[in-house]
Write a protein that holds these residues in place. Sequence first.
Motif, PDB file in Angstrom:
ATOM      1  N   PRO A 131      -3.757  -7.150  12.102  1.00  0.00           N
ATOM      2  CA  PRO A 131      -2.875  -7.121  10.918  1.00  0.00           C
ATOM      3  C   PRO A 131      -2.995  -8.381  10.062  1.00  0.00           C
ATOM      4  CG  PRO A 131      -1.599  -7.643  12.886  1.00  0.00           C
ATOM      5  CD  PRO A 131      -2.991  -7.363  13.354  1.00  0.00           C
ATOM      6  N   HIS A 132      -4.116  -8.516   9.341  1.00  0.00           N
ATOM      7  CA  HIS A 132      -4.330  -9.684   8.478  1.00  0.00           C
ATOM      8  C   HIS A 132      -3.236  -9.791   7.418  1.00  0.00           C
ATOM      9  CE1 HIS A 132      -8.424 -10.581   9.958  1.00  0.00           C
ATOM     10  NE2 HIS A 132      -8.517  -9.276  10.127  1.00  0.00           N
ATOM     11  N   GLU A 133      -2.741  -8.625   6.977  1.00  0.00           N
ATOM     12  CA  GLU A 133      -1.750  -8.628   5.897  1.00  0.00           C
ATOM     13  C   GLU A 133      -0.400  -9.192   6.327  1.00  0.00           C
ATOM     14  OE1 GLU A 133      -1.215  -5.040   8.335  1.00  0.00           O
ATOM     15  OE2 GLU A 133      -2.987  -5.912   7.379  1.00  0.00           O
ATOM     16  N   ALA A 134      -0.160  -9.256   7.628  1.00  0.00           N
ATOM     17  CA  ALA A 134       1.146  -9.695   8.129  1.00  0.00           C
ATOM     18  C   ALA A 134       1.090 -11.025   8.877  1.00  0.00           C
ATOM     19  CB  ALA A 134       1.743  -8.624   9.047  1.00  0.00           C
ATOM     20  N   LEU A 135      -0.103 -11.459   9.261  1.00  0.00           N
ATOM     21  CA  LEU A 135      -0.237 -12.688  10.047  1.00  0.00           C
ATOM     22  C   LEU A 135      -1.158 -13.668   9.338  1.00  0.00           C
ATOM     23  CD1 LEU A 135      -0.739 -11.216  13.641  1.00  0.00           C
ATOM     24  CD2 LEU A 135       1.366 -12.165  12.694  1.00  0.00           C
ATOM     25  N   GLN A 136      -0.890 -14.949   9.522  1.00  0.00           N
ATOM     26  CA  GLN A 136      -1.777 -15.976   9.004  1.00  0.00           C
ATOM     27  C   GLN A 136      -3.045 -16.025   9.847  1.00  0.00           C
ATOM     28  OE1 GLN A 136       0.544 -19.559   9.023  1.00  0.00           O
ATOM     29  NE2 GLN A 136       1.749 -18.969   7.217  1.00  0.00           N
ATOM     30  N   GLY A 137      -4.072 -16.659   9.290  1.00  0.00           N
ATOM     31  CA  GLY A 137      -5.383 -16.660   9.941  1.00  0.00           C
ATOM     32  C   GLY A 137      -5.364 -17.126  11.376  1.00  0.00           C
TER      33      GLY A 137
ATOM     34  N   PHE B  30       2.294  -2.126  11.964  1.00  0.00           N
ATOM     35  CA  PHE B  30       2.341  -0.829  11.274  1.00  0.00           C
ATOM     36  C   PHE B  30       3.089  -0.849   9.941  1.00  0.00           C
ATOM     37  CE2 PHE B  30       2.215  -0.110  15.916  1.00  0.00           C
ATOM     38  CZ  PHE B  30       0.951   0.477  15.992  1.00  0.00           C
ATOM     39  N   GLY B  31       3.709  -2.002   9.593  1.00  0.00           N
ATOM     40  CA  GLY B  31       4.441  -2.074   8.334  1.00  0.00           C
ATOM     41  C   GLY B  31       3.579  -1.804   7.120  1.00  0.00           C
ATOM     42  N   LYS B  32       2.301  -2.160   7.202  1.00  0.00           N
ATOM     43  CA  LYS B  32       1.364  -1.953   6.099  1.00  0.00           C
ATOM     44  C   LYS B  32       1.297  -0.488   5.668  1.00  0.00           C
ATOM     45  CE  LYS B  32      -3.670  -1.820   5.446  1.00  0.00           C
ATOM     46  NZ  LYS B  32      -4.978  -2.202   6.023  1.00  0.00           N
ATOM     47  N   PHE B  33       1.418   0.418   6.634  1.00  0.00           N
ATOM     48  CA  PHE B  33       1.251   1.845   6.341  1.00  0.00           C
ATOM     49  C   PHE B  33       2.553   2.500   5.874  1.00  0.00           C
ATOM     50  CE2 PHE B  33      -1.529   0.516   9.839  1.00  0.00           C
ATOM     51  CZ  PHE B  33      -2.776   0.757   9.279  1.00  0.00           C
ATOM     52  N   ILE B  34       3.659   1.781   6.027  1.00  0.00           N
ATOM     53  CA  ILE B  34       4.969   2.374   5.762  1.00  0.00           C
ATOM     54  C   ILE B  34       5.535   1.931   4.423  1.00  0.00           C
ATOM     55  CG2 ILE B  34       7.335   2.622   6.637  1.00  0.00           C
ATOM     56  CD1 ILE B  34       6.130   2.030   9.463  1.00  0.00           C
ATOM     57  N   GLY B  35       5.375   0.658   4.106  1.00  0.00           N
ATOM     58  CA  GLY B  35       5.872   0.176   2.813  1.00  0.00           C
ATOM     59  C   GLY B  35       6.995  -0.824   2.969  1.00  0.00           C
ATOM     60  N   THR B  36       8.200  -0.421   2.609  1.00  0.00           N
ATOM     61  CA  THR B  36       9.327  -1.352   2.585  1.00  0.00           C
ATOM     62  C   THR B  36       9.778  -1.738   3.994  1.00  0.00           C
ATOM     63  OG1 THR B  36      11.006   0.382   2.608  1.00  0.00           O
ATOM     64  CG2 THR B  36      10.137  -0.274   0.444  1.00  0.00           C
ATOM     65  N   ALA B  37      10.395  -2.912   4.078  1.00  0.00           N
ATOM     66  CA  ALA B  37      10.878  -3.397   5.369  1.00  0.00           C
ATOM     67  C   ALA B  37      11.966  -2.491   5.928  1.00  0.00           C
ATOM     68  CB  ALA B  37      11.399  -4.828   5.210  1.00  0.00           C
ATOM     69  N   THR B  38      12.840  -1.986   5.043  1.00  0.00           N
ATOM     70  CA  THR B  38      13.931  -1.117   5.497  1.00  0.00           C
ATOM     71  C   THR B  38      13.387   0.162   6.119  1.00  0.00           C
ATOM     72  OG1 THR B  38      15.351  -1.955   3.728  1.00  0.00           O
ATOM     73  CG2 THR B  38      16.047   0.077   4.815  1.00  0.00           C
ATOM     74  N   MET B  39      12.411   0.762   5.448  1.00  0.00           N
ATOM     75  CA  MET B  39      11.814   1.992   5.965  1.00  0.00           C
ATOM     76  C   MET B  39      11.053   1.710   7.258  1.00  0.00           C
ATOM     77  SD  MET B  39      11.794   5.171   5.242  1.00  0.00           S
ATOM     78  CE  MET B  39      11.010   6.586   6.031  1.00  0.00           C
ATOM     79  N   THR B  40      10.394   0.566   7.328  1.00  0.00           N
ATOM     80  CA  THR B  40       9.683   0.185   8.545  1.00  0.00           C
ATOM     81  C   THR B  40      10.652   0.041   9.710  1.00  0.00           C
ATOM     82  OG1 THR B  40       7.972  -0.959   7.277  1.00  0.00           O
ATOM     83  CG2 THR B  40       8.183  -1.532   9.608  1.00  0.00           C
TER      84      THR B  40
END
Length: 361
Positions: free
Chosen positions: A159-165, A309-319
């Motif tokens: 999950p590159h989109e959610a974690l730093q390198g 899996f947040g990337k595939f869902i969208g908003t934090a609330t929906m996740t």
Amino acid sequence: MPQLTETSTEDQQLLDKLRPSRIVLPVLIGLSVVGFMFWRSYKPGDLAPLANAKPLWLLLMLVVLVARDAGYVYRIRYLTQKVLSWRAALDVIMLWEFSSCVLPSAVGGTAVAPVLLHKEGIPLGKSVAYIMATAMLDNLYYVLAVPLVVLIGGDALYPHEALQGGLVATLRIGFILSYVFVTVYALLMLYAIFINPQSVKRLLVRLFTLRGLRRWRNKAYKMGNEMVLASAELRNNGRAYWLRAALSTAFVWTARYLVIGCLIAAFIDVSWPEFWLIFGRNLTYKVILLIAITPGGAGIAEGAFPTFFGKFIGTATMTNFMVLIYRVVTYYLYLVLGAVFLPRWVARIYGKPKVAQIMHS
């Protein structure tokens, strides 16, 4: 008399691990984490996708869940060569799942499963052999599945989109190390069961005489003895036996990893490449659950879910809503089912007077 005392101790240890009061802690931890996540990010408009739920995907998710449990029941019944009745196999699987939910993930239900089989009338040596066979098959599925999902998903499994390198690199190293460990363990079990169990036993004992490992020497010795027993019980079973066991293992684990994809697809439009990437990310998500120290990974599984899996869902609330539903159908459901099946099983194995004792412990 010593044998009676040993049996009584074994019974007490089993019932202690399965006591219903163990439900309280993981529920409190898990729901507290989800509640905090909702409190931090809740926005009413973010739940709009709920109005567009796709009943077919929801139904498919339920079918996958039922099929997974049916596959587990089928596998344990046929691994034990039909010594278990269908009812006994169902009881064993439900209590196995329950114990996985109330014991730390690193321990899981494997510590309880041999005793469950033993209480169903299977000699302890055979019980250990059958559980070792399931562990070997489960590990081999992981060993074979990882290269396939890496080929399909590549670097997108992380999950590159959610974690730093730096965190991604740590996760990658953890994933590789866990894969190497599982592979070595699976090959060791294969060698021990089918080729030379005595040599593996000697290797384990010698390995755990090294400084820093000596505290686990007795456990290594016990594991070596169990491998010898497992080999004697299993190595002469025919190809049909192992083919059936392997196919049922592939079925149940594939179903297990499909649940999240089906759940997300029920509310969010995902492409087929995204769906299979979600499937692949389950295997990296599993690394986090393997090192969880809480019962059933409670709190840790909920907290890590949005990262993967947040990337595939969208908003934090929906996740966060997805987290809740996912844990309800794959975790809290089995706490409830365990509480239902446990008194029935205790009454059948130990007699009705024992039920009141365990339910009030």
